[in-house]
Write a protein that holds these residues in place. Structure first.
Motif, PDB file in Angstrom:
ATOM      1  N   ILE A 153      14.696 -19.322  11.625  1.00  0.00           N
ATOM      2  CA  ILE A 153      13.452 -19.627  10.922  1.00  0.00           C
ATOM      3  C   ILE A 153      12.502 -18.445  11.051  1.00  0.00           C
ATOM      4  O   ILE A 153      12.818 -17.457  11.714  1.00  0.00           O
ATOM      5  CB  ILE A 153      12.810 -20.927  11.476  1.00  0.00           C
ATOM      6  N   SER A 154      11.326 -18.524  10.439  1.00  0.00           N
ATOM      7  CA  SER A 154      10.401 -17.388  10.439  1.00  0.00           C
ATOM      8  C   SER A 154       9.559 -17.295  11.713  1.00  0.00           C
ATOM      9  O   SER A 154       8.977 -16.260  11.983  1.00  0.00           O
ATOM     10  CB  SER A 154       9.487 -17.444   9.214  1.00  0.00           C
ATOM     11  N   ASP A 155       9.479 -18.361  12.489  1.00  0.00           N
ATOM     12  CA  ASP A 155       8.796 -18.301  13.782  1.00  0.00           C
ATOM     13  C   ASP A 155       9.436 -19.333  14.704  1.00  0.00           C
ATOM     14  O   ASP A 155      10.271 -20.110  14.301  1.00  0.00           O
ATOM     15  CB  ASP A 155       7.299 -18.519  13.645  1.00  0.00           C
ATOM     16  N   GLY A 156       9.065 -19.322  15.960  1.00  0.00           N
ATOM     17  CA  GLY A 156       9.665 -20.235  16.928  1.00  0.00           C
ATOM     18  C   GLY A 156      10.081 -19.468  18.164  1.00  0.00           C
ATOM     19  O   GLY A 156       9.371 -18.580  18.625  1.00  0.00           O
ATOM     20  N   VAL A 157      11.249 -19.765  18.693  1.00  0.00           N
ATOM     21  CA  VAL A 157      11.763 -19.095  19.885  1.00  0.00           C
ATOM     22  C   VAL A 157      12.430 -17.790  19.447  1.00  0.00           C
ATOM     23  O   VAL A 157      13.334 -17.819  18.610  1.00  0.00           O
ATOM     24  CB  VAL A 157      12.798 -19.998  20.618  1.00  0.00           C
ATOM     25  N   PRO A 158      11.977 -16.650  19.975  1.00  0.00           N
ATOM     26  CA  PRO A 158      12.609 -15.386  19.593  1.00  0.00           C
ATOM     27  C   PRO A 158      14.097 -15.403  19.935  1.00  0.00           C
ATOM     28  O   PRO A 158      14.495 -15.829  21.016  1.00  0.00           O
ATOM     29  CB  PRO A 158      11.879 -14.332  20.434  1.00  0.00           C
ATOM     30  N   PHE A 159      14.926 -14.955  19.000  1.00  0.00           N
ATOM     31  CA  PHE A 159      16.360 -14.898  19.197  1.00  0.00           C
ATOM     32  C   PHE A 159      16.802 -13.453  19.028  1.00  0.00           C
ATOM     33  O   PHE A 159      16.536 -12.815  18.016  1.00  0.00           O
ATOM     34  CB  PHE A 159      17.086 -15.783  18.171  1.00  0.00           C
ATOM     35  N   ILE A 160      17.445 -12.911  20.038  1.00  0.00           N
ATOM     36  CA  ILE A 160      17.883 -11.517  20.024  1.00  0.00           C
ATOM     37  C   ILE A 160      19.388 -11.486  20.217  1.00  0.00           C
ATOM     38  O   ILE A 160      19.914 -12.143  21.119  1.00  0.00           O
ATOM     39  CB  ILE A 160      17.182 -10.720  21.138  1.00  0.00           C
ATOM     40  N   ILE A 178      14.509 -19.036  16.278  1.00  0.00           N
ATOM     41  CA  ILE A 178      15.176 -20.308  16.127  1.00  0.00           C
ATOM     42  C   ILE A 178      14.203 -21.413  16.520  1.00  0.00           C
ATOM     43  O   ILE A 178      13.225 -21.168  17.213  1.00  0.00           O
ATOM     44  CB  ILE A 178      16.472 -20.401  16.963  1.00  0.00           C
ATOM     45  N   SER A 179      14.464 -22.608  16.057  1.00  0.00           N
ATOM     46  CA  SER A 179      13.573 -23.716  16.369  1.00  0.00           C
ATOM     47  C   SER A 179      13.781 -24.173  17.805  1.00  0.00           C
ATOM     48  O   SER A 179      14.809 -23.907  18.421  1.00  0.00           O
ATOM     49  CB  SER A 179      13.829 -24.887  15.415  1.00  0.00           C
ATOM     50  N   GLU A 180      12.808 -24.877  18.361  1.00  0.00           N
ATOM     51  CA  GLU A 180      12.923 -25.437  19.700  1.00  0.00           C
ATOM     52  C   GLU A 180      14.134 -26.362  19.776  1.00  0.00           C
ATOM     53  O   GLU A 180      14.830 -26.393  20.790  1.00  0.00           O
ATOM     54  CB  GLU A 180      11.645 -26.218  20.064  1.00  0.00           C
ATOM     55  N   GLU A 181      14.410 -27.117  18.700  1.00  0.00           N
ATOM     56  CA  GLU A 181      15.539 -28.048  18.693  1.00  0.00           C
ATOM     57  C   GLU A 181      16.870 -27.308  18.834  1.00  0.00           C
ATOM     58  O   GLU A 181      17.773 -27.749  19.524  1.00  0.00           O
ATOM     59  CB  GLU A 181      15.550 -28.898  17.411  1.00  0.00           C
TER      60      GLU A 181
END
Length: 183
Positions: A153-160, A178-181
């Protein structure tokens, strides 16, 4: 010279001498005075040409394109004088890019040398240890699967992921979230 095998690898070169080539290399040369030889190089390096080469490639393990297919590539051909002007402009850009690549190479080699010197200099207050003794693994993949593109998604938990890591550079932000879910 154009590497017809695995055209996606964009293998293009100029050989200023006569020689013998592999059958997987196509040798292009102007057919008449309407095409500047150096302009031909830029045509073969263009996105349109590579796209055409990929579209006309066949084979699964080692796809190849053929001259008969590449010969159908269409493009706008300016006058020979305009071709010369374009060649001079693009050659200048290429020369500048090469100088920048050389500077970057020197800077990277200098950094490696300085880093090696500083990390192996030793001293009275230095002690030998292991990485595991002074660092811990934070998060890691925790046994989770990586999120698919449709879970980002465009914001949420940074995914690297590993593709974001570039030789010791500091990441100021993540390109993916990525989303919190999902997390």
């Amino acid at each position: 010279l154009f590497g017809k095998r695995r055209a996606y690898q964009r293998k293009v070169a100029v050989a200023p001498f006569d020689g013998i080539c592999s059958s997987d290399i196509l040798v292009f040369a102007p057919a008449n005075k309407k095409l500047h030889p150096d302009f031909l190089l830029f045509i073969v390096q263009s996105e349109g040409f590579f796209s055409h080469a990929l579209q006309t490639s066949s084979g699964s393990l080692s796809p190849r394109t053929r001259w008969q297919d590449l010969a159908t590539f269409e493009f706008e051909l300016p006058s020979i004088e305009e071709q010369q002007r374009i060649v001079e402009l693009l050659s200048g850009v290429d020369a500048h890019a090469e100088a920048l690549r050389n500077q970057l190479h020197v800077a990277n080699e200098t950094r490696k040398s300085v880093l090696h010197h500083l990390l192996t200099a030793g001293g009275d207050d230095w002690t030998e240890t292991t990485l595991g003794a002074i660092a811990t693994l934070k998060n890691g993949d925790r046994g989770r699967n990586y999120p698919s593109a449709n879970q980002r998604i465009s914001d949420g938990v940074p995914f690297i992921n590993a593709g974001h890591l570039v030789n010791g550079k500091v990441l100021l932000d993540s390109m993916d979230y990525i989303s919190e879910e999902t997390f």
